[in-house]
Each structure stands twice: as structure tokens, then as C-alpha cells.
Design an enzyme around this catalytic site. Sequence first.
Site, mmCIF file in Angstrom:
data_model
loop_
_atom_site.group_PDB
_atom_site.id
_atom_site.type_symbol
_atom_site.label_atom_id
_atom_site.label_comp_id
_atom_site.label_asym_id
_atom_site.label_seq_id
_atom_site.Cartn_x
_atom_site.Cartn_y
_atom_site.Cartn_z
ATOM 1 N N SER A 92 5.797 0.888 1.657
ATOM 2 C CA SER A 92 6.657 0.130 2.569
ATOM 3 C C SER A 92 6.805 -1.307 2.092
ATOM 4 O O SER A 92 5.839 -1.931 1.641
ATOM 5 C CB SER A 92 6.086 0.149 3.979
ATOM 6 N N MET B 216 5.538 12.381 2.339
ATOM 7 C CA MET B 216 6.545 11.664 1.561
ATOM 8 C C MET B 216 5.898 10.372 1.057
ATOM 9 O O MET B 216 5.785 9.398 1.806
ATOM 10 C CB MET B 216 7.781 11.323 2.379
ATOM 11 N N TYR C 195 8.767 -3.907 7.448
ATOM 12 C CA TYR C 195 8.761 -3.316 8.784
ATOM 13 C C TYR C 195 9.417 -4.326 9.710
ATOM 14 O O TYR C 195 9.221 -5.524 9.552
ATOM 15 C CB TYR C 195 7.332 -3.098 9.312
ATOM 16 N N HIS D 273 0.826 -1.204 0.000
ATOM 17 C CA HIS D 273 0.000 0.000 0.000
ATOM 18 C C HIS D 273 0.858 1.250 0.000
ATOM 19 O O HIS D 273 2.008 1.221 0.411
ATOM 20 C CB HIS D 273 -0.917 0.021 1.228
ATOM 21 N N HIS E 170 5.315 6.896 -0.217
ATOM 22 C CA HIS E 170 6.162 5.705 -0.208
ATOM 23 C C HIS E 170 5.296 4.456 -0.107
ATOM 24 O O HIS E 170 4.142 4.518 0.295
ATOM 25 C CB HIS E 170 7.149 5.753 0.962
ATOM 26 N N THR F 129 0.677 4.829 1.753
ATOM 27 C CA THR F 129 -0.041 5.564 2.787
ATOM 28 C C THR F 129 -0.482 6.912 2.230
ATOM 29 O O THR F 129 0.319 7.664 1.687
ATOM 30 C CB THR F 129 0.850 5.767 4.033
#
Length: 183
Positions: free
Chosen positions: A123, A119, A126, A48, A121, A50
Site C-alpha cells: 500500500s 493479493m 490510505y 510493507h 500488494h 501484508t
Amino acid sequence: MADPDHHQCDEEEFFSVWAIPPDDLRNKLKTLMTTLRSEFGGAEFEPHVTVVRALRLRAADALRRLHSAVSSLNYYSARVSSISRGSCVSLLLDPTPEVVNASCHCRAHFGYSNSTPYMPHLSLLYGDLTEEAKEKARARAEELAEGIVGTTFDISKIALFKTDPQDTSLWEKVAVCELLKDK
């Protein structure tokens, strides 16, 4: 006597708004993310971008705000510019006016404000990694991401997820909405 279950449904929880990549890219990303996770550990989560970071709302209010936002938001394009590491290993997207405006539009509907510039992005990994491990994971992602960096893709779906900022294993999809086709 008050219904205890009714109170729980009315509690504020954390919700995030995510842009969902198209299926062909999502499948490539899932493969990349699975490999990184098998080598470096970390939580499993959906690919995804954000759009609005976690904020506390009641579920019904979050859904209402999502539907309000997508009712006037068109498809938009995003381009993967590079692989980065910060709090996570991620694909950075070009902060084009289209991408930034989509986030601003949704943030306004959700009443979200942040002093940190957006910003964009996606991911990839994590985890509780040292800086050295993050750098190794970033380098490994570069090896594995052939054909992903430089890719431009359309964002046609926005999703609402119940999220726990402290625990990615508790993320739960609430709703997915199709964006308007412009013109």
C-alpha cells in the site's frame, strides 16, 4: 483483588504480519508515499507487504505464532508488477508461488483463513478518497514511481504489528524477525 493492568495485557487485540522491503526500496517508497500524502492526504505508515491481515489475538500468542512461522520460512523474492487502486493506492506484486506460499505458511501458523484469494500488494496511500481522487493518486504514483514498477526485491524480514483496522494512525511495531537464508 485482580490487577487491572494484567487484564489489559491479556486482552485480544488486532495483529497483522507484514513483510518489510529492503532499506533501499523502503527509502524510495517512503519518499513516494510522503509526496502522495502531501498531495492527497491520508495516514502515515511504514512501507510493507501484508502477509496476514488483521486478526484478534493476545499479544503473547501473536508473538509465539510469529516466531513459529519464521523459524521455518526462507528469504523470498517479490516483483512489483503495477500500480493499482482499490480500497487504497498500492503496488501490486506478482503472485508467484514463493510470495503466495510465504503468506500461506504464515496464515497457517496464525490460524488465519479467508475465502478471498491472497493479493500481494504494498500500500502507498490510505485515505477517505473518492474514486476520482484515487484514480488521480494512482496516476500520480505512476509518474513518481519510476524505477519501482518492475523491481524485484528480496524479503528478508517479517514483522508483527499491532493494528487497528479502523485507524492506521494506531499501528505499532511489536517485533521484526529475520528470515532464514535458504541453502
